[in-house]
Design a protein around this motif. Structure first.
Motif, PDB file in Angstrom:
ATOM      1  N   ARG A 103      -7.679  12.067  -7.335  1.00  0.00           N
ATOM      2  CA  ARG A 103      -7.071  11.043  -6.475  1.00  0.00           C
ATOM      3  C   ARG A 103      -7.199  11.388  -4.898  1.00  0.00           C
ATOM      4  NH1 ARG A 103      -5.321   7.073  -9.318  1.00  0.00           N
ATOM      5  NH2 ARG A 103      -4.341   7.541 -11.328  1.00  0.00           N
ATOM      6  N   TYR A 104      -7.420  10.441  -4.070  1.00  0.00           N
ATOM      7  CA  TYR A 104      -7.445  10.546  -2.530  1.00  0.00           C
ATOM      8  C   TYR A 104      -7.120   9.271  -2.095  1.00  0.00           C
ATOM      9  CZ  TYR A 104      -9.248  12.416   1.704  1.00  0.00           C
ATOM     10  OH  TYR A 104      -9.459  12.797   3.412  1.00  0.00           O
ATOM     11  N   ILE A 105      -7.562   9.202  -0.890  1.00  0.00           N
ATOM     12  CA  ILE A 105      -7.113   7.996  -0.081  1.00  0.00           C
ATOM     13  C   ILE A 105      -7.357   6.418  -0.647  1.00  0.00           C
ATOM     14  CG2 ILE A 105      -7.825   6.469   2.197  1.00  0.00           C
ATOM     15  CD1 ILE A 105      -8.350   9.273   3.603  1.00  0.00           C
ATOM     16  N   ASP A 106      -8.060   6.451  -1.638  1.00  0.00           N
ATOM     17  CA  ASP A 106      -8.571   5.107  -2.511  1.00  0.00           C
ATOM     18  C   ASP A 106      -7.293   4.676  -3.255  1.00  0.00           C
ATOM     19  OD1 ASP A 106     -11.349   4.558  -1.251  1.00  0.00           O
ATOM     20  OD2 ASP A 106     -11.908   6.464  -2.373  1.00  0.00           O
ATOM     21  N   SER A 107      -6.723   6.098  -3.837  1.00  0.00           N
ATOM     22  CA  SER A 107      -5.402   5.743  -4.665  1.00  0.00           C
ATOM     23  C   SER A 107      -4.148   5.252  -3.929  1.00  0.00           C
ATOM     24  CB  SER A 107      -5.159   7.011  -5.292  1.00  0.00           C
ATOM     25  OG  SER A 107      -5.876   7.312  -6.670  1.00  0.00           O
ATOM     26  N   SER A 108      -4.333   5.614  -2.606  1.00  0.00           N
ATOM     27  CA  SER A 108      -3.013   4.937  -1.539  1.00  0.00           C
ATOM     28  C   SER A 108      -3.219   3.855  -1.358  1.00  0.00           C
ATOM     29  CB  SER A 108      -2.865   5.775  -0.484  1.00  0.00           C
ATOM     30  OG  SER A 108      -2.313   7.132  -0.659  1.00  0.00           O
ATOM     31  N   VAL A 109      -4.652   3.296  -1.154  1.00  0.00           N
ATOM     32  CA  VAL A 109      -4.931   1.949  -0.770  1.00  0.00           C
ATOM     33  C   VAL A 109      -4.530   1.174  -1.921  1.00  0.00           C
ATOM     34  CG1 VAL A 109      -6.705   0.353  -0.167  1.00  0.00           C
ATOM     35  CG2 VAL A 109      -6.483   2.558   0.814  1.00  0.00           C
ATOM     36  N   ALA A 110      -5.000   1.670  -3.223  1.00  0.00           N
ATOM     37  CA  ALA A 110      -4.864   0.796  -4.507  1.00  0.00           C
ATOM     38  C   ALA A 110      -3.504   0.647  -4.666  1.00  0.00           C
ATOM     39  CB  ALA A 110      -5.676   1.307  -5.718  1.00  0.00           C
ATOM     40  N   TYR A 111      -2.699   1.962  -4.777  1.00  0.00           N
ATOM     41  CA  TYR A 111      -1.325   1.782  -5.552  1.00  0.00           C
ATOM     42  C   TYR A 111      -0.130   1.401  -4.486  1.00  0.00           C
ATOM     43  CZ  TYR A 111      -2.836   4.164  -9.929  1.00  0.00           C
ATOM     44  OH  TYR A 111      -2.975   4.271 -10.928  1.00  0.00           O
ATOM     45  N   GLY A 139      -1.194   0.185  -1.098  1.00  0.00           N
ATOM     46  CA  GLY A 139      -1.608  -0.732  -0.226  1.00  0.00           C
ATOM     47  C   GLY A 139      -1.536  -2.429  -0.847  1.00  0.00           C
ATOM     48  N   VAL A 140      -2.320  -2.025  -2.287  1.00  0.00           N
ATOM     49  CA  VAL A 140      -2.393  -3.297  -2.773  1.00  0.00           C
ATOM     50  C   VAL A 140      -1.134  -3.693  -3.720  1.00  0.00           C
ATOM     51  CG1 VAL A 140      -3.633  -4.640  -4.136  1.00  0.00           C
ATOM     52  CG2 VAL A 140      -4.931  -3.363  -2.470  1.00  0.00           C
ATOM     53  N   GLY A 141      -0.947  -2.455  -4.655  1.00  0.00           N
ATOM     54  CA  GLY A 141       0.045  -2.707  -5.724  1.00  0.00           C
ATOM     55  C   GLY A 141       1.278  -3.002  -5.145  1.00  0.00           C
ATOM     56  N   ARG A 142       1.754  -2.106  -4.150  1.00  0.00           N
ATOM     57  CA  ARG A 142       3.149  -2.161  -3.598  1.00  0.00           C
ATOM     58  C   ARG A 142       3.079  -3.348  -2.533  1.00  0.00           C
ATOM     59  NH1 ARG A 142       5.860   0.231  -7.277  1.00  0.00           N
ATOM     60  NH2 ARG A 142       5.934   2.480  -6.989  1.00  0.00           N
ATOM     61  N   GLY A 143       1.881  -3.921  -2.162  1.00  0.00           N
ATOM     62  CA  GLY A 143       1.859  -4.966  -1.230  1.00  0.00           C
ATOM     63  C   GLY A 143       2.212  -4.762   0.450  1.00  0.00           C
ATOM     64  N   LEU A 144       1.655  -3.294   0.706  1.00  0.00           N
ATOM     65  CA  LEU A 144       1.757  -2.968   2.105  1.00  0.00           C
ATOM     66  C   LEU A 144       0.743  -3.341   2.913  1.00  0.00           C
ATOM     67  CD1 LEU A 144       3.578   0.399   1.518  1.00  0.00           C
ATOM     68  CD2 LEU A 144       4.838  -1.687   1.877  1.00  0.00           C
ATOM     69  N   GLY A 145      -0.299  -3.656   2.172  1.00  0.00           N
ATOM     70  CA  GLY A 145      -1.598  -3.895   3.104  1.00  0.00           C
ATOM     71  C   GLY A 145      -2.640  -2.754   3.032  1.00  0.00           C
ATOM     72  N   ALA A 146      -3.861  -3.264   2.524  1.00  0.00           N
ATOM     73  CA  ALA A 146      -4.860  -2.530   2.284  1.00  0.00           C
ATOM     74  C   ALA A 146      -5.245  -1.716   3.413  1.00  0.00           C
ATOM     75  CB  ALA A 146      -5.936  -2.887   1.445  1.00  0.00           C
ATOM     76  N   GLU A 147      -5.375  -2.399   4.573  1.00  0.00           N
ATOM     77  CA  GLU A 147      -5.831  -1.672   5.744  1.00  0.00           C
ATOM     78  C   GLU A 147      -4.880  -0.910   6.520  1.00  0.00           C
ATOM     79  OE1 GLU A 147      -9.097  -1.840   6.837  1.00  0.00           O
ATOM     80  OE2 GLU A 147      -9.358  -2.959   5.070  1.00  0.00           O
ATOM     81  N   GLN A 148      -3.583  -1.444   6.380  1.00  0.00           N
ATOM     82  CA  GLN A 148      -2.617  -0.593   7.072  1.00  0.00           C
ATOM     83  C   GLN A 148      -2.414   1.053   6.466  1.00  0.00           C
ATOM     84  OE1 GLN A 148      -2.460  -3.668   6.134  1.00  0.00           O
ATOM     85  NE2 GLN A 148      -1.119  -4.918   7.584  1.00  0.00           N
ATOM     86  N   GLU A 196      -2.756  -3.604 -13.599  1.00  0.00           N
ATOM     87  CA  GLU A 196      -3.998  -4.689 -13.195  1.00  0.00           C
ATOM     88  C   GLU A 196      -4.292  -4.727 -11.782  1.00  0.00           C
ATOM     89  OE1 GLU A 196      -5.894  -5.724 -15.468  1.00  0.00           O
ATOM     90  OE2 GLU A 196      -4.904  -5.979 -17.427  1.00  0.00           O
ATOM     91  N   THR A 197      -3.493  -4.992 -11.163  1.00  0.00           N
ATOM     92  CA  THR A 197      -3.622  -5.339  -9.729  1.00  0.00           C
ATOM     93  C   THR A 197      -4.231  -4.060  -8.995  1.00  0.00           C
ATOM     94  OG1 THR A 197      -1.798  -6.748  -9.479  1.00  0.00           O
ATOM     95  CG2 THR A 197      -2.539  -5.716  -7.461  1.00  0.00           C
ATOM     96  N   VAL A 198      -3.818  -2.791  -9.484  1.00  0.00           N
ATOM     97  CA  VAL A 198      -4.457  -1.845  -8.909  1.00  0.00           C
ATOM     98  C   VAL A 198      -5.896  -1.476  -9.285  1.00  0.00           C
ATOM     99  CG1 VAL A 198      -4.423   0.800  -9.155  1.00  0.00           C
ATOM    100  CG2 VAL A 198      -2.187  -0.345  -8.696  1.00  0.00           C
ATOM    101  N   ARG A 199      -6.101  -1.502 -10.621  1.00  0.00           N
ATOM    102  CA  ARG A 199      -7.723  -1.610 -10.891  1.00  0.00           C
ATOM    103  C   ARG A 199      -8.479  -2.603 -10.194  1.00  0.00           C
ATOM    104  NH1 ARG A 199     -10.057  -3.763 -17.050  1.00  0.00           N
ATOM    105  NH2 ARG A 199     -11.829  -2.676 -16.798  1.00  0.00           N
ATOM    106  N   ARG A 200      -7.968  -3.887 -10.024  1.00  0.00           N
ATOM    107  CA  ARG A 200      -8.806  -4.761  -9.542  1.00  0.00           C
ATOM    108  C   ARG A 200      -9.162  -4.410  -7.887  1.00  0.00           C
ATOM    109  NH1 ARG A 200      -5.562  -8.808 -12.012  1.00  0.00           N
ATOM    110  NH2 ARG A 200      -4.334  -8.865 -10.215  1.00  0.00           N
ATOM    111  N   ALA A 201      -8.109  -3.642  -7.613  1.00  0.00           N
ATOM    112  CA  ALA A 201      -8.423  -3.002  -6.017  1.00  0.00           C
ATOM    113  C   ALA A 201      -9.342  -1.810  -5.967  1.00  0.00           C
ATOM    114  CB  ALA A 201      -6.847  -2.398  -5.695  1.00  0.00           C
ATOM    115  N   PHE A 202      -9.408  -0.994  -6.909  1.00  0.00           N
ATOM    116  CA  PHE A 202     -10.215   0.187  -7.053  1.00  0.00           C
ATOM    117  C   PHE A 202     -11.686  -0.631  -7.220  1.00  0.00           C
ATOM    118  CE2 PHE A 202      -7.158   3.124  -8.885  1.00  0.00           C
ATOM    119  CZ  PHE A 202      -7.219   3.847  -7.753  1.00  0.00           C
ATOM    120  N   LEU A 203     -11.866  -1.621  -8.046  1.00  0.00           N
ATOM    121  CA  LEU A 203     -13.303  -2.132  -8.250  1.00  0.00           C
ATOM    122  C   LEU A 203     -13.664  -3.003  -6.911  1.00  0.00           C
ATOM    123  CD1 LEU A 203     -12.798  -3.486 -11.703  1.00  0.00           C
ATOM    124  CD2 LEU A 203     -14.181  -1.843 -10.987  1.00  0.00           C
TER     125      LEU A 203
END
Length: 223
Positions: A109-117, A119-128, A179-186
């Protein structure tokens, strides 16, 4: 070797360090694949530093305990910043020094996990979240990211079988969250095909490892 173990000051036979991260949902087999890859790289004369986020340092272990096992409420922004704090300390004290010595860093795990979980999963924004994470890591980017993709239901079943239905804070989230996190990774893998290797984690572990080794061989020039 864990991140806490001391690496030699001089690592021979490596012109530069390589940073390889493993990503994916719970139960995808990141630990198993990292262990096998570490052994294989060692057989080819490469010094390996295996580590993880959170938890790759003494400070990181304390943060890991908070973000994954604290049963009290943690707000999404606080959770994201705790991960960023762990990352800032970890990159500066473990990852970058290991790369400078010419080691291969294998990281769970690294930055991509934070973006997926977060940023996307928690709805904080992937770019942020990517922006905060990049700042924390001072722009340190993996040379290769292996995404072990697995059906969420299968992954959760694997975790339950291994631990007797004991889940950490993130694992305990609803299946829709995962499921949302998985889609974010892909989606990230689709956006950066030269950095990502997507592997079907439902395949036998030996087959998964073969695919990973093939990619790493090309990256590191291992015959």
């Amino acid at each position: 070797m864990t991140a806490a173990a001391a690496a030699p000051d001089d690592v021979s036979g490596a012109a530069r360090g390589w940073f390889i991260t493993l990503e994916g949902g719970d139960g995808a087999g990141k630990t198993t694949q990292a262990e096998r890859l570490e052994q294989w790289l060692g057989e080819h004369g490469r010094h390996v530093v295996r580590t993880r986020e959170p938890g790759g340092t003494e400070l990181g272990q304390k943060i890991r305990e908070i973000v994954l096992h604290e049963r009290g409420h943690i707000t999404p922004r606080a959770e994201a910043l705790l991960y960023a704090a762990d990352r800032a300390h970890h990159v500066e004290t473990v990852v970058r020094p290991a790369l400078a010595r010419g080691s291969v860093v294998l990281q769970d795990r690294y930055i991509d996990s934070s973006v997926a979980y977060q940023g996307v999963g928690r709805g904080l924004g992937a770019e942020q979240i990517r922006g905060v994470s990049d700042w924390a890591a001072e722009g340190q980017t993996p040379d290769l990211t292996v995404l072990l993709d697995l059906d969420v239901t299968v992954g959760r079943a694997r975790v339950a079988a291994a631990r007797g239905d004991v889940f950490d804070r993130l694992e305990s989230e609803a299946e829709t969250f995962h499921e949302t996190v998985r889609r974010a990774f892909l989606a990230m893998a689709d956006a950066e095909p030269t950095r990502f290797l997507v592997v079907d984690a439902a395949e036998p572990a030996d087959v998964v490892q073969e695919r990973i080794r093939a990619a790493v061989s090309g990256l590191l020039g291992i015959a």
